[in-house]
Design an enzyme around this catalytic site. Structure first.
Site, PDB file in Angstrom:
ATOM      1  N   HIS A 110       0.806  -1.219   0.000  1.00 17.54           N
ATOM      2  CA  HIS A 110       0.000   0.000   0.000  1.00 17.54           C
ATOM      3  C   HIS A 110       0.843   1.275   0.000  1.00 17.54           C
ATOM      4  O   HIS A 110       0.333   2.360  -0.259  1.00 17.54           O
ATOM      5  CB  HIS A 110      -0.988   0.001   1.173  1.00 17.54           C
ATOM      6  CG  HIS A 110      -0.392   0.246   2.521  1.00 17.54           C
ATOM      7  ND1 HIS A 110      -0.117  -0.763   3.406  1.00 17.54           N
ATOM      8  CD2 HIS A 110      -0.033   1.389   3.144  1.00 17.54           C
ATOM      9  CE1 HIS A 110       0.375  -0.261   4.522  1.00 17.54           C
ATOM     10  NE2 HIS A 110       0.440   1.055   4.378  1.00 17.54           N
ATOM     11  N   ASP A 140       0.039  -7.614   1.457  1.00 17.97           N
ATOM     12  CA  ASP A 140       0.426  -6.211   1.584  1.00 17.97           C
ATOM     13  C   ASP A 140       1.947  -6.054   1.590  1.00 17.97           C
ATOM     14  O   ASP A 140       2.490  -5.219   2.311  1.00 17.97           O
ATOM     15  CB  ASP A 140      -0.181  -5.564   2.836  1.00 17.97           C
ATOM     16  CG  ASP A 140      -0.060  -4.042   2.804  1.00 17.97           C
ATOM     17  OD1 ASP A 140      -0.115  -3.474   1.709  1.00 17.97           O
ATOM     18  OD2 ASP A 140       0.117  -3.440   3.883  1.00 17.97           O
ATOM     19  N   SER A 218       4.858   2.341   7.836  1.00 24.56           N
ATOM     20  CA  SER A 218       4.518   1.196   6.992  1.00 24.56           C
ATOM     21  C   SER A 218       5.707   0.714   6.187  1.00 24.56           C
ATOM     22  O   SER A 218       6.399   1.498   5.535  1.00 24.56           O
ATOM     23  CB  SER A 218       3.409   1.558   6.003  1.00 24.56           C
ATOM     24  OG  SER A 218       2.161   1.280   6.542  1.00 24.56           O
TER      25      SER A 218
END
Length: 390
Positions: A110, A140, A218
């Protein structure tokens, strides 16, 4: 549920689930642009060699010395990732860590999935343009690659997420809100969580931690006290009343998923997943159904709700439910087959079944399911196929 949040994090609805680079659920696509990179795609290499960490002060206690040593060991493997896309941000988009000496870097899907350009900043300030090698929406995870000086390509040491235990101390290192090289400390709060994705499939075996993870983290590493990567920070749960800041519930993709997916992304640009072709009751367990007085023959197992037409389970003759009941506002179909084991390995929930399929089986493999049908135990062989696109 899925909603992607600014600066790269997911947020779980309810509260929200922010995917840390990270994002909230349902997914709203927001891409982050960094300060203007150098012209022509050239790397910016600061004068002189990479910085040498200072000696660890002798006055620190044992744990402090260990934490300082972890930081000094892991930081050279952590990078800041900025992307150019549809929406500008004063913050970096996310984090990543060096996977090998060929310039491969692991991050979250993402973080880079809609990037037009990707720029990587190393711990010494070197900025290099990167290219996407492969992405996997189902885990992901993504791999990007850079051409960089060999002295900067310092791969992170990978651990073993199967050996983790709740209560272990862990460290997150990344770039929350663009604050590069930030380190936070916490514990493993839970194991075996399932994380929603933009698809109908979940990510199994996710690590829950209270180490502070915020937008920009992230793709960065979650490491143990030996400085080994045990997870990839991906999401936080947050309260919509207080914004997207961390409230102590973060999620990381386990490193053993990295070990399985990343080589496929490097080789093929994509990862393959085995597919059974059933739906189940999710959060409504057989134990709860029995406690509420419904006629189910066991408290442990996977109650098949529906069998996907022409899927592997359908071809093997597995059956879904037919009688609708309402439990906690959720429609449940009773009367379907109940899977109690796969290849002799007991499963007590759908999450356990998915975990076994993802981590221990391959596309084309034939597995033996132990099922209960009309109160009788049966063995059914199913040949797994590749998971269909979303």
């Amino acid at each position: 549920m899925g909603l992607r949040i600014r600066h790269g994090m997911w947020v779980l609805a309810g509260l929200l689930l922010v995917f840390s680079g990270c994002r909230p659920l349902p997914f709203r696509e927001l891409i982050f642009v960094t300060p203007t990179p150098p012209p022509g795609g050239a790397a910016v290499v600061p004068a002189g060699p990479p910085p040498t960490p200072p000696p660890i002060p002798s006055g620190l206690d044992e744990e402090e010395q260990r934490l300082v040593a972890i930081y000094q060991k892991v930081l050279p493997s952590v990078v800041n990732i900025d992307v150019e896309g549809a929406e500008a941000s004063i913050f970096g988009s996310g984090s990543g860590f060096i996977y090998d000496t060929q310039g491969h870097i692991v991050t979250n899907n993402h973080v880079v999935e809609q990037a037009q350009e990707i720029w990587v900043t190393f711990y010494d300030g070197t900025v290099v343009k990167a290219q996407v090698v492969g992405r996997d929406i189902y885990s992901d995870l993504a791999v990007i690659r850079v051409e960089a000086p060999a002295q900067l390509l310092r791969p992170a040491e990978l651990g073993d997420s199967d050996t983790l235990r709740v209560g272990q101390k862990v460290v997150a290192i990344g770039n929350p809100f663009g604050l590069r090289g930030t380190m936070t400390l916490g514990i493993i709060s839970a194991l075996g969580r399932a994380l929603e994705t933009p698809t109908r499939f979940q990510i199994p075996d996710v690590i829950q931690t209270d180490a502070a993870i915020n937008p920009g983290n992230s793709g960065g590493p979650l490491v143990d006290l030996q400085g080994r990567v045990i997870g990839v920070n991906s999401a936080i749960r947050t309260d919509p009343n207080v914004g997207t800041a961390n409230i102590g519930i973060g999620f990381a993709i386990p490193v053993n998923t990295v070990k399985r997916v990343v080589p496929q992304l490097i080789q093929n640009g994509r990862a393959r997943y085995p597919y059974l072709g059933i739906t189940s009751t999710g959060a409504i367990s057989l134990a709860e159904l029995r406690a509420r007085g419904y006629d189910v023959p066991t408290a442990r197992g996977v109650l098949i709700q529906e069998v996907v037409p022409d899927g592997p389970a359908a071809r093997a003759g597995l059956r879904g439910g037919s009688r609708e009941v309402l439990v906690r506002g959720v429609t449940v179909l009773l009367g379907g087959d109940i899977i109690t084991a796969i290849d002799g390995h007991p499963v007590s929930s759908f999450d356990e079944l998915v975990s076994y399929l993802v981590n221990r089986t391959e596309v084309g493999q034939t597995v033996t399911l132990t099922i209960l049908r009309d109160g009788q135990e049966r063995q059914v062989q199913v040949t797994l196929e590749e998971r269909p696109a979303q």
